[in-house]
Design an enzyme around this catalytic site. Sequence first.
Site, PDB file in Angstrom:
ATOM      1  NE  ARG A  64      -2.682  -1.673   3.175  1.00  0.00           N
ATOM      2  CZ  ARG A  64      -3.481  -1.674   4.228  1.00  0.00           C
ATOM      3  NH1 ARG A  64      -4.746  -1.348   4.103  1.00  0.00           N
ATOM      4  NH2 ARG A  64      -3.018  -2.000   5.403  1.00  0.00           N
ATOM      5  CD  GLU A 101       0.685  -5.324  13.047  1.00  0.00           C
ATOM      6  OE1 GLU A 101      -0.190  -4.754  12.378  1.00  0.00           O
ATOM      7  OE2 GLU A 101       1.884  -5.108  12.865  1.00  0.00           O
TER       8      GLU A 101
END
Length: 176
Positions: A64, A101
């Site tokens: 992105r 994460e």
Amino acid sequence: MNDLDETIDELVRPIADWPQPGVTFRDITPLLADPVALAAVIDGMVDLAAQVGPIDAVLGIEARGFLFGPSIALRLGAGFVPVRKAGKLPSASLSTSYELEYGSAVLEMHVDAIAPGARVLVVDDVLATGGTMLAAADLVAQAGGTVAGNLVMIELAALGGQDRLAPLGCASLRTY
């Protein structure tokens, strides 16, 4: 709250428990589909980028960061450098591994993508834990460049990315 905050709130939808339980994914596709909103976000990011001073290259992180980076680079009169996931680049590459994460990954950049001494702006869509931006900074350093700044559309403050990116930090349009 300003108009850009409201636009981002309206057009970036949170998807709970994706790609795995406990992770909230920020889906920017509705924002990308709205040309007025997309232009406003690019304008806002360019305004923030101008605060880091002159840059030689904008580095966009797959995938992105590729959506915002080239437009920002053009507006700043800089080149664009793609940083890809492992195995996607056709020429000699630098690489670094890092923790997300929800797992780990490897990023790569062509060895000749950044000139030694270049000032680089790192761009992505979301700042979470800061691991991806730290990995990008490692690639810039391996090439002999300097990270002049980090820039995202959205920061997820509770995940501590700003702390990990200190002292340089990361500018963002919207913080949650």
